[in-house]
Structure formats: C-alpha cells, structure tokens
Design a protein around this motif. Structure first.
Motif, PDB file in Angstrom:
ATOM      1  N   VAL A 131      58.828 106.679 -63.396  1.00 21.67           N
ATOM      2  CA  VAL A 131      57.814 107.538 -62.953  1.00 21.67           C
ATOM      3  C   VAL A 131      56.638 106.871 -62.577  1.00 21.67           C
ATOM      4  O   VAL A 131      55.763 107.321 -61.413  1.00 21.67           O
ATOM      5  CB  VAL A 131      57.579 108.848 -64.113  1.00 21.67           C
ATOM      6  N   ASP A 132      56.154 106.030 -63.520  1.00 22.20           N
ATOM      7  CA  ASP A 132      55.016 105.204 -63.146  1.00 22.20           C
ATOM      8  C   ASP A 132      55.117 104.189 -61.851  1.00 22.20           C
ATOM      9  O   ASP A 132      54.054 103.801 -61.500  1.00 22.20           O
ATOM     10  CB  ASP A 132      54.677 104.404 -64.479  1.00 22.20           C
ATOM     11  N   VAL A 133      56.307 103.873 -61.604  1.00 20.49           N
ATOM     12  CA  VAL A 133      56.343 102.784 -60.696  1.00 20.49           C
ATOM     13  C   VAL A 133      56.989 103.243 -59.330  1.00 20.49           C
ATOM     14  O   VAL A 133      57.220 102.773 -58.369  1.00 20.49           O
ATOM     15  CB  VAL A 133      57.517 101.652 -61.156  1.00 20.49           C
ATOM     16  N   TRP A 134      57.106 104.659 -59.327  1.00 22.77           N
ATOM     17  CA  TRP A 134      57.680 105.381 -58.146  1.00 22.77           C
ATOM     18  C   TRP A 134      56.711 105.161 -56.807  1.00 22.77           C
ATOM     19  O   TRP A 134      55.570 105.064 -57.126  1.00 22.77           O
ATOM     20  CB  TRP A 134      58.124 106.688 -58.159  1.00 22.77           C
ATOM     21  N   GLU A 135      57.314 104.843 -55.467  1.00 20.32           N
ATOM     22  CA  GLU A 135      56.595 104.655 -54.539  1.00 20.32           C
ATOM     23  C   GLU A 135      56.678 105.648 -53.431  1.00 20.32           C
ATOM     24  O   GLU A 135      57.872 106.188 -53.128  1.00 20.32           O
ATOM     25  CB  GLU A 135      56.936 103.182 -53.690  1.00 20.32           C
ATOM     26  N   ASP A 136      55.900 105.969 -52.602  1.00 26.88           N
ATOM     27  CA  ASP A 136      55.842 107.205 -51.627  1.00 26.88           C
ATOM     28  C   ASP A 136      56.652 106.713 -50.589  1.00 26.88           C
ATOM     29  O   ASP A 136      57.400 107.605 -49.821  1.00 26.88           O
ATOM     30  CB  ASP A 136      54.442 107.427 -50.864  1.00 26.88           C
ATOM     31  N   ASP A 137      57.285 105.533 -50.139  1.00 22.36           N
ATOM     32  CA  ASP A 137      58.006 105.242 -49.123  1.00 22.36           C
ATOM     33  C   ASP A 137      59.350 104.828 -49.555  1.00 22.36           C
ATOM     34  O   ASP A 137      60.082 104.449 -49.033  1.00 22.36           O
ATOM     35  CB  ASP A 137      57.548 103.931 -48.380  1.00 22.36           C
ATOM     36  N   ALA A 138      59.692 105.046 -51.065  1.00 24.46           N
ATOM     37  CA  ALA A 138      61.012 104.698 -51.569  1.00 24.46           C
ATOM     38  C   ALA A 138      62.150 105.541 -50.890  1.00 24.46           C
ATOM     39  O   ALA A 138      61.940 106.611 -50.561  1.00 24.46           O
ATOM     40  CB  ALA A 138      60.952 104.841 -52.956  1.00 24.46           C
ATOM     41  N   VAL A 139      63.421 104.891 -50.747  1.00 25.23           N
ATOM     42  CA  VAL A 139      64.481 105.516 -50.258  1.00 25.23           C
ATOM     43  C   VAL A 139      65.627 105.088 -51.253  1.00 25.23           C
ATOM     44  O   VAL A 139      65.890 103.844 -51.501  1.00 25.23           O
ATOM     45  CB  VAL A 139      64.855 104.823 -48.777  1.00 25.23           C
ATOM     46  N   GLY A 140      66.478 106.277 -51.703  1.00 24.62           N
ATOM     47  CA  GLY A 140      67.252 105.929 -52.725  1.00 24.62           C
ATOM     48  C   GLY A 140      68.712 105.818 -52.411  1.00 24.62           C
ATOM     49  O   GLY A 140      68.921 106.849 -51.402  1.00 24.62           O
ATOM     50  N   PHE A 141      69.698 105.058 -52.774  1.00 23.62           N
ATOM     51  CA  PHE A 141      71.127 105.216 -52.433  1.00 23.62           C
ATOM     52  C   PHE A 141      71.857 105.299 -53.796  1.00 23.62           C
ATOM     53  O   PHE A 141      71.642 104.636 -54.553  1.00 23.62           O
ATOM     54  CB  PHE A 141      71.409 103.828 -51.485  1.00 23.62           C
ATOM     55  N   LEU A 142      72.923 106.218 -53.508  1.00 20.73           N
ATOM     56  CA  LEU A 142      73.593 106.606 -54.866  1.00 20.73           C
ATOM     57  C   LEU A 142      75.052 105.950 -54.196  1.00 20.73           C
ATOM     58  O   LEU A 142      75.565 106.219 -53.338  1.00 20.73           O
ATOM     59  CB  LEU A 142      73.743 107.854 -55.196  1.00 20.73           C
ATOM     60  N   LEU A 143      75.475 105.008 -55.081  1.00 18.92           N
ATOM     61  CA  LEU A 143      76.938 104.187 -54.945  1.00 18.92           C
ATOM     62  C   LEU A 143      77.831 104.369 -55.692  1.00 18.92           C
ATOM     63  O   LEU A 143      77.682 104.397 -56.726  1.00 18.92           O
ATOM     64  CB  LEU A 143      76.239 102.588 -54.497  1.00 18.92           C
ATOM     65  N   GLY A 144      78.976 104.497 -55.098  1.00 14.70           N
ATOM     66  CA  GLY A 144      80.362 104.707 -56.086  1.00 14.70           C
ATOM     67  C   GLY A 144      80.555 103.635 -57.075  1.00 14.70           C
ATOM     68  O   GLY A 144      79.865 102.596 -57.121  1.00 14.70           O
ATOM     69  N   CYS A 145      81.250 104.006 -58.151  1.00 11.99           N
ATOM     70  CA  CYS A 145      81.212 103.284 -59.368  1.00 11.99           C
ATOM     71  C   CYS A 145      82.955 103.251 -59.838  1.00 11.99           C
ATOM     72  O   CYS A 145      83.483 103.980 -59.708  1.00 11.99           O
ATOM     73  CB  CYS A 145      80.267 103.913 -60.707  1.00 11.99           C
ATOM     74  N   SER A 146      83.224 102.078 -60.325  1.00 15.42           N
ATOM     75  CA  SER A 146      84.640 102.038 -60.853  1.00 15.42           C
ATOM     76  C   SER A 146      85.086 102.776 -62.009  1.00 15.42           C
ATOM     77  O   SER A 146      86.264 103.004 -62.276  1.00 15.42           O
ATOM     78  CB  SER A 146      85.049 100.469 -61.082  1.00 15.42           C
ATOM     79  N   LEU A 147      84.153 103.315 -62.961  1.00 13.83           N
ATOM     80  CA  LEU A 147      84.233 104.295 -64.000  1.00 13.83           C
ATOM     81  C   LEU A 147      85.323 105.532 -63.328  1.00 13.83           C
ATOM     82  O   LEU A 147      86.070 105.952 -64.045  1.00 13.83           O
ATOM     83  CB  LEU A 147      83.163 104.767 -64.511  1.00 13.83           C
ATOM     84  N   THR A 148      84.961 105.832 -62.274  1.00 10.07           N
ATOM     85  CA  THR A 148      85.652 106.873 -61.564  1.00 10.07           C
ATOM     86  C   THR A 148      87.112 106.747 -61.561  1.00 10.07           C
ATOM     87  O   THR A 148      88.057 107.488 -62.082  1.00 10.07           O
ATOM     88  CB  THR A 148      85.339 107.191 -59.982  1.00 10.07           C
ATOM     89  N   PHE A 149      87.791 105.183 -61.156  1.00  5.75           N
ATOM     90  CA  PHE A 149      89.005 105.090 -61.033  1.00  5.75           C
ATOM     91  C   PHE A 149      89.816 104.704 -62.442  1.00  5.75           C
ATOM     92  O   PHE A 149      90.785 104.936 -62.598  1.00  5.75           O
ATOM     93  CB  PHE A 149      89.736 104.294 -59.758  1.00  5.75           C
ATOM     94  N   GLU A 150      89.077 104.317 -63.305  1.00  7.39           N
ATOM     95  CA  GLU A 150      89.181 103.804 -64.577  1.00  7.39           C
ATOM     96  C   GLU A 150      89.973 105.038 -65.395  1.00  7.39           C
ATOM     97  O   GLU A 150      90.725 104.881 -66.234  1.00  7.39           O
ATOM     98  CB  GLU A 150      88.195 103.128 -65.322  1.00  7.39           C
ATOM     99  N   GLN A 151      89.039 106.156 -65.353  1.00 10.21           N
ATOM    100  CA  GLN A 151      89.543 107.352 -66.025  1.00 10.21           C
ATOM    101  C   GLN A 151      91.109 107.758 -65.426  1.00 10.21           C
ATOM    102  O   GLN A 151      91.829 108.053 -66.280  1.00 10.21           O
ATOM    103  CB  GLN A 151      88.621 108.560 -65.731  1.00 10.21           C
ATOM    104  N   ALA A 152      91.203 107.462 -64.226  1.00 15.63           N
ATOM    105  CA  ALA A 152      92.439 108.043 -63.423  1.00 15.63           C
ATOM    106  C   ALA A 152      93.638 106.877 -63.660  1.00 15.63           C
ATOM    107  O   ALA A 152      94.603 107.349 -64.355  1.00 15.63           O
ATOM    108  CB  ALA A 152      92.504 108.180 -61.919  1.00 15.63           C
TER     109      ALA A 152
END
Length: 290
Positions: A131-152
């Motif tokens: 919250v305190d470091v957020w920038e007005d020009d920030a662009v977020g990327f959500l990227l896949g994780c291996s926890l998904t296939f470890e469950q499988a």
C-alpha cells in the motif's frame, strides 16, 4: 535474490497438513479450510503471513511481478515468448491493483502474505503489503505456479520427494537462455523432481494438462544437457532427495522472470516473497487440457 532455503514444505493434500500456526495464531489447518476469497481476506487483514503451500487447494496459485509502465510491454513480450517458465495468467490495468480475470474483489497490494520491493534491481524491503509503496504507473503480472500441478501429481499417486523429505524442491539456473524482449533476458530456471523411472511417462502426462502451471517438463534425464554439473549443488531450494531408480525431471520455474527483472533493473519492481503466492478463484482444473 534469495532462495527458498528454510521455508517449510507441507503436503498439499488437506488431510496431510501439519497443524502449525502463523505468528497471529491462525491454524494452518483452519486456513486450508477457507475458500479462496476468505483466504485472501485473512491475508489482507494480515492474519495470515506465512506460505500459501497447502492452502487454496484446487485453485490456481500465482506468482506476482509488478513493473513500471515503461517496462510493461517488454515484460509482456518476455512472458509470451517464454511460456514454459513464465506462464501468463493475467495482466492488470496501468496503475490498478485490482484483479479482474482470475479472482473477484482481489487487490495485489494486500492479498499476498508477503512481498519483495526492489529499486533499480536492489532489494529494498520485504513488507506485508504494498500500500505505501504503490506507484501510479505500476503494471501487475500474475504468473502461473507449479503448486498447481503438484496437487495433481499427488492426486495421481506420483511421489514428490521434496514433500516426503519436508524440504523445498531443488531449483537450478540452466545454460538455456530465454527468448529476450527489450531489456528483459536471462537464463531459464528449472525446478527438479525425482520421479521413479516407471512413472516418468505418467508425470509428463499429468503435468502437461496444466499449461498455466508450467505444464510438461522441459527436460527428462541427464542434467548436463541443461548445464547442471552437480544435482546436489542447487541454486535455490534444497538438494534433491533421490532414491534408487529415480530419474531427474525438470520443469520451468517462476524464478526465471525474477532473474530477468533483476537483471533489467527497472526503476522499481514488486514481487511476491518466495512461496507466498496469490490464491485465485480459478479452479486448477478449469483450464486443464483433456
């Protein structure tokens, strides 16, 4: 860049969870019973600040990378050109921390248990929120994780040696270079799981159904083909727990984009803290290939 050494690894199957608590007293078993939205809420309230391993079972979990707008297009290209180690789940609007596609009522500034803040490639802090470091020009990327296939994999009866040993998975920096994009470039990073020789084909089959969780392995067998001279000399995580008859199997790893970002040295970068992921509303089976 610090590795995952020392982070507790817990079985991702709910009935095998160790009943530990974070510093604020919320039981891990109780946290594992929460649906994704409720889990994000207790994280937002900083009532859960520990790893998300074993939580949000059946849901996609995501790595996080946030860069300035001037670097966002090149980073997007880097993700698209390297889908194995950098599977792209969602890109947020410029300046907005709100997730629109893979979760409802979610805010990437507050809904992960811990973060890492870099300035010009140098680690500045590891806060519980952005919250305190957020920038007005920030662009977020959500990227896949291996926890998904470890469950499988566990559900399919495949052994995961690092979970059996209660250690982090071994992770290596390879000599394979990712396809560059603008200032973003670097080596592919891989995680390794020892698989019994007669079950390798099954491991490939199971994980290939989850392209958003790194998908099928990038290599099976001889580690030297990836420039790995000694499996015991890990770059991150813990040395492998190999058993007789095991074959080393390598998957793309989410540390890849973090190395690329650190090398590019944007004005700022915000990432998740290792193994403290974003838990989405999307079922890990929703996008699984048949």
């Amino acid at each position: 860049m610090t590795g995952a050494e020392g982070f507790p690894i817990l079985s991702v199957m709910a009935d095998n969870l160790i009943d530990t608590s974070d510093d604020l007293g919320l039981s891990r078993v109780d946290a594992a019973r929460l649906d994704a939205g409720a889990l994000r809420q207790v994280i937002r309230e900083e009532r859960w600040t520990d790893t998300t391993i074993g939580l949000g079972l059946g849901q996609l979990q995501a790595n996080l990378a946030i860069v300035p707008k001037e670097d966002a297009y090149d980073f997007l290209l880097f993700c698209q050109r390297n889908p194995k180690p950098v599977p792209l789940l969602e890109v947020l609007d410029v300046g907005s921390p709100i997730v629109r596609e893979i979760a409802a009522d979610a805010d990437v500034r507050t809904d992960l248990p811990r973060y890492r803040v870099f300035r010009n490639g140098e680690l500045e802090s590891e806060p519980l929120n952005l919250v305190d470091v957020w920038e007005d020009d920030a662009v977020g990327f959500l990227l896949g994780c291996s926890l998904t296939f470890e469950q499988a994999m566990l559900a399919a009866g495949l052994p995961l040696r690092h979970i059996e040993a209660d250690t982090p998975a071994p992770v290596y920096i390879t000599d394979r270079q990712c396809a560059p994009a603008g200032k973003f470039s670097g080596p592919m990073v891989v995680s390794m799981r020892p698989i019994p020789a007669d079950q390798v084909a099954r491991a490939v089959q199971v994980t290939s159904r989850y392209p958003w969780g790194h998908g099928a392995p990038v290599h099976v067998g001889d580690p030297a083909a990836l420039g790995i001279a000694d499996l015991s000399a890990v770059d991150f995580g813990h040395a492998p727990n190999m058993k007789d008859g095991d074959i080393p199997v390598f998957w793309g790893c989410g540390i890849t984009p973090q190395l690329a970002v650190e090398s590019a040295r944007p004005r700022y970068t915000f990432t998740h803290y290792a193994q403290h992921m974003f838990v989405s509303d999307r079922s890990s089976e929703a996008d699984a290939a048949l």
